[in-house]
Design an enzyme around this catalytic site. Structure first.
Site, PDB file in Angstrom:
ATOM      1  N   ASP A  36      25.207  37.824  50.872  1.00  0.00           N
ATOM      2  CA  ASP A  36      26.584  38.294  50.672  1.00  0.00           C
ATOM      3  C   ASP A  36      27.261  38.444  52.036  1.00  0.00           C
ATOM      4  OD1 ASP A  36      28.886  39.696  50.012  1.00  0.00           O
ATOM      5  OD2 ASP A  36      27.823  41.590  49.652  1.00  0.00           O
ATOM      6  N   ASP A  40      30.934  42.595  49.091  1.00  0.00           N
ATOM      7  CA  ASP A  40      31.258  43.029  47.718  1.00  0.00           C
ATOM      8  C   ASP A  40      30.003  43.148  46.850  1.00  0.00           C
ATOM      9  OD1 ASP A  40      30.581  40.406  47.315  1.00  0.00           O
ATOM     10  OD2 ASP A  40      32.469  39.804  46.392  1.00  0.00           O
ATOM     11  N   ASP A  44      27.652  34.841  48.244  1.00  0.00           N
ATOM     12  CA  ASP A  44      28.781  33.910  48.280  1.00  0.00           C
ATOM     13  C   ASP A  44      28.430  32.681  49.122  1.00  0.00           C
ATOM     14  OD1 ASP A  44      29.055  34.903  50.949  1.00  0.00           O
ATOM     15  OD2 ASP A  44      30.170  36.615  50.141  1.00  0.00           O
ATOM     16  N   ASP A 217      23.536  20.996  33.531  1.00  0.00           N
ATOM     17  CA  ASP A 217      23.203  22.109  32.653  1.00  0.00           C
ATOM     18  C   ASP A 217      23.195  21.639  31.193  1.00  0.00           C
ATOM     19  OD1 ASP A 217      22.878  25.100  32.545  1.00  0.00           O
ATOM     20  OD2 ASP A 217      24.624  24.921  31.238  1.00  0.00           O
ATOM     21  N   GLU A 276      18.715  19.239  33.152  1.00  0.00           N
ATOM     22  CA  GLU A 276      18.096  20.430  32.580  1.00  0.00           C
ATOM     23  C   GLU A 276      18.068  20.160  31.085  1.00  0.00           C
ATOM     24  OE1 GLU A 276      18.438  24.970  31.239  1.00  0.00           O
ATOM     25  OE2 GLU A 276      20.039  23.522  31.046  1.00  0.00           O
TER      26      GLU A 276
END
Ligand code: BGC
Length: 536
Positions: A36, A40, A44, A217, A276
């Protein structure tokens, strides 16, 4: 935009016959839990970029980034509202560009996730479909159907969501829409040409930005059986399931993957597609990696295999035979963001760790490509005791029926220091990290020859040095029950899955072992649950 490749990448691209993916070690970054940069509590893209040297140093070939696109985060970003923009939680488009550029500079390829089976319910198409009422043309982009029963108040069929509960939600207009996952993830209708066109355009957008490929996905779910037939009383889908179902692994999906392969091949630099796909058998899975389809598919049969030598051998053989039948490399994977971490699956504690060390050496000695999930190189266990209030997995909110809640494998990883958030970022992390993780950080393990991290570093360095590892063949050698011995060119791998030690003839010069060895009289005593690489 990002076509500058580091020398290593350029060299490999110059030899297209080899195919970099055939033996690549690919590291999965679960973006919100990796690093991070802005405090927050959520990882990221800038955080990932700043930590890329860890991955280059670890010795992997590529990273796979989980979805970082604009999303209400109903399912950790697998509910995409805009496929061409970065969610402000994770940064902006220029951060994605910088990350790809920096990874390439370090010799790492970058694969991004693409989520074609469903959008977010906040996607412009779905908003238009719902807000425009029953006659909205956008309804044809999804699966809207009238309900059953005299008032249409029963779902159109008996399909259940993977996250529990019915796979249908009723609209204010009275009809229903299909969602194989959460209600916030409506399934797209892949029979509609606009869906196909839009996704080709999205793929091009990221390929133009310089990504090296896509992890697709639910690659087995886009096409549903004609007429959306009832299933009956059979057990329905589970995360990473293998049941035969009218909404998974339908033959029609292959036509989509073939068209994507053509698109990938139209770009320079060996861009790849990774399925996947939850298929009932290794043979069905191999269909996704036929020469004109995708490059790789995750091998979930290996992931779900018990700690048992005979079962492992059977899965290894069937995986290799199935992929060999279509000329594709096999992949090996032990963990990801959807399953309980394997140190815990293997029994937890000292035993889980011992087995996980051995499994790492087994995985990295097998022919083909391997996927690592962030934190496995640190030996992280599943975090089982998260308070309900912090959990975010949609399955948690949709009742029972699921045997694994997924937050426990998604806890942010420890980098350094003695107190949470262990260098993950400037502030508290979105899921709390256990106190015991101080000793598991990258910093704590670096330089300790007995650590999991140094084991992975050594194994990955050796995999590059010993050219017989990676792509190619393998041969089983005689071994007592509970033990696996196989050879690769120049290397023998011995795995003792039993709890007790076994004595074996010394097969060569030991180059790496997951446990301490004892020698005497031409034999080696291989401790229980230990794997060794021997140079021959
Ligand atoms: C992803 C999951 C996600 C699901 C729905 C998968 O298989 O790996 O994390 O919840 O697809 O998109």
């Amino acid at each position: 935009m990002t076509q500058e490749l580091a020398p290593t990448l350029r060299d490999q691209s110059a030899a297209p016959s080899a195919g970099w993916w055939r033996d690549a070690v690919i590291y999965q970054v679960y973006v919100r839990s990796f690093a991070d940069s802005d405090g927050d509590g959520i990882g990221d893209l800038r955080g990932v970029r700043e930590r890329l040297p860890h991955l280059a140093d670890l010795g992997v070939d590529a990273v796979w980034l989980t979805p970082f696109y604009a999303s209400p985060q109903a399912d950790g970003g697998y509910d995409v509202a805009d496929y061409r923009s970065v969610d402000p939680l994770f940064g902006e488009l220029s951060d994605a560009d910088d990350l790809v550029r920096e990874a390439h500079r370090l010799g790492l390829r970058v694969i991004v996730d693409i989520v074609p089976n469903h959008t977010s319910d906040q996607h412009a198409w779905f908003r238009a479909a719902v807000d425009g009422g029953p006659d909205a043309p956008e309804r044809a982009l999804y699966h809207f159907r009238p309900g059953r029963g005299p008032d249409g108040d029963l779902p159109p069929n008996d399909w259940e969501s993977v996250f529990g509960g019915p796979a249908w939600t009723r609209t204010d207009a009275g009809d229903w829409y299909l969602h194989l996952f959460a209600p916030e993830q409506p399934d797209l209708n892949w029979e509609h040409p606009a869906v196909r066109e839009e996704f080709e355009s999205i793929l091009r957008f990221w390929l133009d930005l310089g990504v090296d490929g896509f992890r697709i996905d639910v690659a087995h779910g886009m096409v549903k059986a004609e007429g959306l037939p009832d299933i009956g009383l059979r057990e329905q889908a589970k995360m990473i399931g293998a049941q035969v179902l009218p909404f998974f692994d339908q033959d029609g999906v292959h036509e989509i993957h073939r068209s994507w392969r053509l698109l990938l091949d139209s770009y320079e630099g060996q861009r790849i597609g990774v399925a996947e796909a939850w298929a009932p058998t290794s043979e069905r899975l191999a269909l996704y990696v036929r020469p004109d389809e995708l490059h790789q598919a995750f091998n979930f049969q290996f992931l779900t295999c018990a700690w048992d030598a005979a079962a492992m051998r059977q899965v290894i053989d069937s995986s290799l035979a199935a992929t060999a039948s279509v000329g594709a490399p096999t992949t090996w994977v032990l963990s990801n963001h959807d399953v309980v971490r394997h140190t815990t699956r293997y029994g937890g504690g000292a035993q889980g760790l011992r087995r996980a060390r051995a499994a790492a050496l087994l995985t990295l000695a097998l022919p083909g490509s391997a996927y690592l999930y962030q934190g496995e190189e640190l030996g992280l266990p599943e975090v089982a005791d998260l308070p309900d209030g912090v959990r975010q997995d949609p399955a948690f909110f949709r009742g029972d029926g699921q045997d694994g809640l997924r937050d426990g494998c998604r806890v942010p990883i420890p980098w350094s220091g003695t107190a949470a958030p262990y260098g993950f970022g400037p502030g508290a992390s979105w899921l709390p990290q256990p106190a015991a993780w101080a000793g598991l950080s990258v910093e704590a393990q670096t330089g300790d020859p007995r650590s999991m991290l140094e084991l992975y570093r050594s194994a990955l360095a050796l995999r590059k040095e010993l050219s017989g590892l990676g792509d190619g063949g393998m041969e089983w050698l005689p071994a007592p029950e509970g033990v696996l011995v196989f050879s690769r060119p120049g290397v023998v791998c011995t795995l003792n899955t039993l709890a007790e030690e076994v004595e074996l003839p010394v097969p060569g010069r030991p180059v790496l072992s997951s446990g301490a060895l004892e020698f005497g009289g031409g034999a080696v005593r291989l401790p229980g649950e230990t794997c060794v690489w021997w140079a021959v």
